[in-house]
Design a protein around this motif. Structure first.
Motif, PDB file in Angstrom:
ATOM      1  N   GLN A 111       0.830  -1.204   0.000  1.00 22.33           N
ATOM      2  CA  GLN A 111       0.000   0.000   0.000  1.00 22.33           C
ATOM      3  C   GLN A 111       0.862   1.251   0.000  1.00 22.33           C
ATOM      4  N   ARG A 112       1.926   1.240   0.782  1.00 21.23           N
ATOM      5  CA  ARG A 112       2.834   2.389   0.850  1.00 21.23           C
ATOM      6  C   ARG A 112       3.466   2.656  -0.522  1.00 21.23           C
ATOM      7  N   LEU A 113       4.004   1.624  -1.155  1.00 19.66           N
ATOM      8  CA  LEU A 113       4.655   1.799  -2.451  1.00 19.66           C
ATOM      9  C   LEU A 113       3.650   2.239  -3.508  1.00 19.66           C
ATOM     10  N   HIS A 114       2.469   1.628  -3.490  1.00 21.05           N
ATOM     11  CA  HIS A 114       1.437   1.992  -4.459  1.00 21.05           C
ATOM     12  C   HIS A 114       1.008   3.441  -4.284  1.00 21.05           C
ATOM     13  N   THR A 115       0.854   3.884  -3.046  1.00 20.55           N
ATOM     14  CA  THR A 115       0.424   5.262  -2.784  1.00 20.55           C
ATOM     15  C   THR A 115       1.481   6.263  -3.233  1.00 20.55           C
ATOM     16  N   VAL A 116       2.739   5.989  -2.871  1.00 18.45           N
ATOM     17  CA  VAL A 116       3.827   6.910  -3.225  1.00 18.45           C
ATOM     18  C   VAL A 116       3.952   7.033  -4.744  1.00 18.45           C
ATOM     19  N   LEU A 117       4.001   5.902  -5.433  1.00 13.85           N
ATOM     20  CA  LEU A 117       4.147   5.942  -6.887  1.00 13.85           C
ATOM     21  C   LEU A 117       2.869   6.427  -7.572  1.00 13.85           C
ATOM     22  N   GLY A 118       1.735   6.269  -6.899  1.00 13.48           N
ATOM     23  CA  GLY A 118       0.498   6.827  -7.431  1.00 13.48           C
ATOM     24  C   GLY A 118       0.538   8.343  -7.451  1.00 13.48           C
ATOM     25  N   GLU A 119       1.133   8.929  -6.416  1.00 13.77           N
ATOM     26  CA  GLU A 119       1.307  10.389  -6.392  1.00 13.77           C
ATOM     27  C   GLU A 119       2.202  10.837  -7.539  1.00 13.77           C
ATOM     28  N   VAL A 120       3.235  10.056  -7.805  1.00 15.47           N
ATOM     29  CA  VAL A 120       4.120  10.381  -8.926  1.00 15.47           C
ATOM     30  C   VAL A 120       3.351  10.347 -10.239  1.00 15.47           C
ATOM     31  N   GLN A 121       2.521   9.330 -10.423  1.00 16.92           N
ATOM     32  CA  GLN A 121       1.756   9.211 -11.664  1.00 16.92           C
ATOM     33  C   GLN A 121       0.755  10.355 -11.801  1.00 16.92           C
ATOM     34  N   ASP A 122       0.153  10.777 -10.694  1.00 10.16           N
ATOM     35  CA  ASP A 122      -0.743  11.941 -10.745  1.00 10.16           C
ATOM     36  C   ASP A 122       0.030  13.180 -11.184  1.00 10.16           C
ATOM     37  N   SER A 123       1.272  13.294 -10.714  1.00  7.50           N
ATOM     38  CA  SER A 123       2.109  14.426 -11.112  1.00  7.50           C
ATOM     39  C   SER A 123       2.439  14.370 -12.601  1.00  7.50           C
ATOM     40  N   VAL A 124       2.708  13.162 -13.104  1.00  4.79           N
ATOM     41  CA  VAL A 124       2.982  12.988 -14.544  1.00  4.79           C
ATOM     42  C   VAL A 124       1.775  13.463 -15.363  1.00  4.79           C
ATOM     43  N   THR A 125       0.600  13.007 -14.968  1.00  2.00           N
ATOM     44  CA  THR A 125      -0.618  13.368 -15.702  1.00  2.00           C
ATOM     45  C   THR A 125      -0.869  14.867 -15.624  1.00  2.00           C
ATOM     46  N   ALA A 126      -0.633  15.454 -14.459  1.00  2.00           N
ATOM     47  CA  ALA A 126      -0.831  16.900 -14.301  1.00  2.00           C
ATOM     48  C   ALA A 126       0.085  17.683 -15.231  1.00  2.00           C
ATOM     49  N   ARG A 127       1.340  17.261 -15.340  1.00  2.00           N
ATOM     50  CA  ARG A 127       2.289  17.974 -16.217  1.00  2.00           C
ATOM     51  C   ARG A 127       1.898  17.841 -17.689  1.00  2.00           C
ATOM     52  N   GLN A 128       1.357  16.686 -18.047  1.00  2.00           N
ATOM     53  CA  GLN A 128       0.892  16.524 -19.428  1.00  2.00           C
ATOM     54  C   GLN A 128      -0.211  17.531 -19.753  1.00  2.00           C
ATOM     55  N   TRP A 129      -1.127  17.704 -18.810  1.00  2.00           N
ATOM     56  CA  TRP A 129      -2.216  18.653 -19.027  1.00  2.00           C
ATOM     57  C   TRP A 129      -1.722  20.091 -18.973  1.00  2.00           C
ATOM     58  N   ILE A 130      -0.765  20.386 -18.106  1.00  2.00           N
ATOM     59  CA  ILE A 130      -0.217  21.744 -18.051  1.00  2.00           C
ATOM     60  C   ILE A 130       0.403  22.117 -19.398  1.00  2.00           C
ATOM     61  N   ARG A 131       1.198  21.210 -19.954  1.00  7.74           N
ATOM     62  CA  ARG A 131       1.819  21.488 -21.256  1.00  7.74           C
ATOM     63  C   ARG A 131       0.762  21.728 -22.334  1.00  7.74           C
ATOM     64  N   ARG A 132      -0.250  20.868 -22.343  1.00  9.34           N
ATOM     65  CA  ARG A 132      -1.288  20.960 -23.368  1.00  9.34           C
ATOM     66  C   ARG A 132      -2.045  22.281 -23.264  1.00  9.34           C
ATOM     67  N   ILE A 133      -2.437  22.650 -22.047  1.00 10.43           N
ATOM     68  CA  ILE A 133      -3.215  23.872 -21.857  1.00 10.43           C
ATOM     69  C   ILE A 133      -2.337  25.096 -22.074  1.00 10.43           C
ATOM     70  N   ALA A 134      -1.071  25.014 -21.684  1.00 12.49           N
ATOM     71  CA  ALA A 134      -0.155  26.148 -21.885  1.00 12.49           C
ATOM     72  C   ALA A 134       0.010  26.457 -23.371  1.00 12.49           C
ATOM     73  N   ARG A 135       0.076  25.419 -24.216  1.00  9.72           N
ATOM     74  CA  ARG A 135       0.196  25.650 -25.655  1.00  9.72           C
ATOM     75  C   ARG A 135      -1.037  26.381 -26.195  1.00  9.72           C
ATOM     76  N   ARG A 136      -2.210  26.010 -25.687  1.00  7.72           N
ATOM     77  CA  ARG A 136      -3.425  26.689 -26.124  1.00  7.72           C
ATOM     78  C   ARG A 136      -3.430  28.140 -25.652  1.00  7.72           C
ATOM     79  N   ALA A 137      -2.960  28.352 -24.423  1.00  8.27           N
ATOM     80  CA  ALA A 137      -2.888  29.726 -23.907  1.00  8.27           C
ATOM     81  C   ALA A 137      -1.918  30.563 -24.735  1.00  8.27           C
TER      82      ALA A 137
END
Length: 543
Positions: free
Chosen positions: A453-479
């Motif tokens: 559970q600990r490893l899954h939670t920690v790496l899950g936070e990392v994956q959420d960060s990956v997804t967030a950065r993908q969306w930031i890049r996409r929206i920034a290009r539109r801006a």
């Protein structure tokens, strides 16, 4: 057809037939209107196997009172969600579609009739706003299912008129306290229908096979959250996605056992896994956007407006809201499709046949009756442990490859995140198998469950960060294309990048903890077997 939606938040109480109702003064500071009486009559509908009732959903056609019509009540986070349609002879299509995953292609028929002599007091605050509705109900029921019977009782209900009103929960608590003070007890049943119908039997025999139990629990969770996922609620989509992943993990873990049991049927495990993967991807899209939306809103709030401007915040909000609506439409389309209903039918069939291998039956071909027998429990435990071993082997393979590449290759952050994401999925699958083991009988289960559970939670936070950065890049290009400043997007991107870097620093230690915990479980298994072997020898000597 016009469908209205409300949230039902209420407290229910059992009371004797001759018990006096609470006095108007006991509801103070709320002021009670004069009582109004209604004669209500409702017919409840369900499938032959009571699928709606099993998943805490009620569908009724009610006459009398000020809300006559068709009512569909669904479980909700803050209270029950009630969808209402005008009175008519046939079940409204819109209400059937809202629970199509539960009903599938089966017929809805009456299962109970409930008549209610209701006496209602509206309770108002100092401004004259109706806050709570107090109902004194005298109920008579007739169960229409085979073996059903008639019954009757009296109950009190206190329901919020509008749960969004300020201090409404405190008002409901006060009315509930007045009911208890007047001699009532909190109801032991969730609804009138549940009390009228009685206990709903499980769809499958529990304890026959740990594989069947695991599949059944996953399928039940999927169906529990099907109505909410159709409405694209954050909790509904997330929990349905969890159930889909659970089904994939269970089928993969016990593929060898299930292959023997599905032989000669129309079930194809590979096709089932592929269909579940497709469904998980559709659910995952909207779930990822919901998580990113919530995550970036929180991060942006940490910065002043001269760093992350109001224009940047507004762009994020508008873009993510639009994308969530589009992804939600795809979820809705997927869940109303024949393809989804075919998948749910196949999953029901898989649960039915799981555990039907001859080794899981007695001499007459019936499920083993002595489910509590020590031999049966040991056999079930061995099945689960084999699944644990298989998933740990996959985890170890991913971990070894990942740590080798992290040490030998000059990897970018994105490459490191991709490698560790695979390990995260293996840890999650391992945790699911471990969670099926009882933490008793000498087995050291809790450390491995916690480590996964600990490893899954920690790496899950990392994956959420990956997804967030993908969306930031996409929206920034539109801006940028719109001539807007992208400085704030850069700040958010670097915030997320730094978070991921720091989080990944502890990956090797967390992964090593999982391996150490598995070895601890293995040692406890050997010790348990040795103890059992000694016990068997003593028993034979005595014999």
């Amino acid at each position: 057809m016009a469908i209205s939606e409300t949230v039902e938040v209420e407290s229910k109480f059992e009371v004797g037939s001759d018990h006096p109702a609470p006095s108007a003064e006991s509801f103070a500071p709320l002021v009670a209107d004069d009582a109004v009486e209604h004669q209500l009559s409702a017919t409840y509908y369900d499938t032959a196997d009571l699928a709606l009732t099993r998943h805490k959903v009620t569908l009724r056609r009610r006459t009398g009172g000020d809300d006559a019509g068709w009512h569909l009540k669904l479980p909700g986070r803050e209270g029950r969600i009630e969808l209402q349609a005008p009175l008519g002879d046939d079940v409204p299509t819109e209400l059937v579609e809202a629970v199509a995953g539960l009903v599938r292609r089966r017929k809805l028929a009456p299962i109970a009739r409930i008549d209610n002599d209701r006496r209602v007091n509206l309770l108002r605050d100092a401004d004259g706003t109706a806050v709570v509705q107090f109902c004194d109900d005298r109920v008579t029921t007739e169960s229409l299912i085979p073996g059903g019977s008639a019954s009757g009782w009296r109950e009190w209900e206190a329901e919020l008129v509008d749960p969004s009103l300020p201090n409404s929960e405190e008002a409901l608590a006060g009315v509930s306290a007045a009911c208890v003070a007047a001699g009532a007890q909190a109801s032991s049943s969730s609804s009138k229908l549940a009390r009228a119908v009685g206990e709903v039997p499980d769809l499958w025999d529990r304890g026959v096979s740990p594989v069947r139990d695991a599949l059944g629990e996953d399928l039940s969770q999927l169906l529990d959250h099907d109505p909410a996922a159709r409405r694209v609620t954050m909790v509904g989509v997330h929990q349905m996605r969890v159930a889909v992943r659970g089904l994939r993990s269970t089928i993969s873990s016990y593929a060898a056992e299930l292959a023997a049991e599905t032989e000669g049927t129309d079930l194809d495990l590979a096709s089932l896994l592929e269909e579940l993967k497709v469904l998980a991807a559709v659910l995952g899209k909207v779930r990822d956007i919901q998580v990113v939306d919530e995550r970036l809103e929180g991060i942006a709030a940490e910065y002043p407006e001269d760093v992350v401007s109001p224009q940047t915040r507004q762009r994020l909000r508008a873009e993510l809201d639009f994308e969530e609506r589009r992804a939600g439409e795809r979820v809705t389309a997927a869940l109303v499709s024949d393809r989804y209903l075919d998948l749910v039918d196949a999953l029901h069939e898989l649960v039915r046949v799981a555990g039907t291998d001859p080794d899981a039956s007695d001499a007459d071909g019936q499920p083993a009756a002595a489910a509590k027998d020590k031999k049966k429990r040991r056999k079930d435990q061995d099945v689960i442990l084999r699944g644990v071993d298989r998933q740990f082997a996959k985890f170890t393979k991913s971990r070894t490859r990942t740590e080798r590449d992290l040490a030998q290759l000059d990897l970018s952050l994105a490459q490191r995140e991709e490698l560790t994401h695979v390990v995260r999925k293996r840890a999650k699958a391992l945790r699911r198998n471990v969670s099926s083991l009882p933490d008793k009988g000498g087995l050291s289960v809790a450390p491995l469950r916690t480590a996964c559970q600990r490893l899954h939670t920690v790496l899950g936070e990392v994956q959420d960060s990956v997804t967030a950065r993908q969306w930031i890049r996409r929206i920034a290009r539109r801006a940028e294309s719109a001539g807007e400043s992208t400085f704030g997007f850069g700040v958010l991107f670097e915030h997320e990048r730094g978070f991921s870097e720091r989080t990944l620093d502890g990956f090797e230690n967390d992964a090593a903890t999982v391996t150490a915990a598995y070895r601890e479980l293995s040692e406890s298994r050997r010790a348990s077997r040795k103890k059992k072997s000694k016990g068997d020898k003593k028993s034979r000597k005595k014999g």
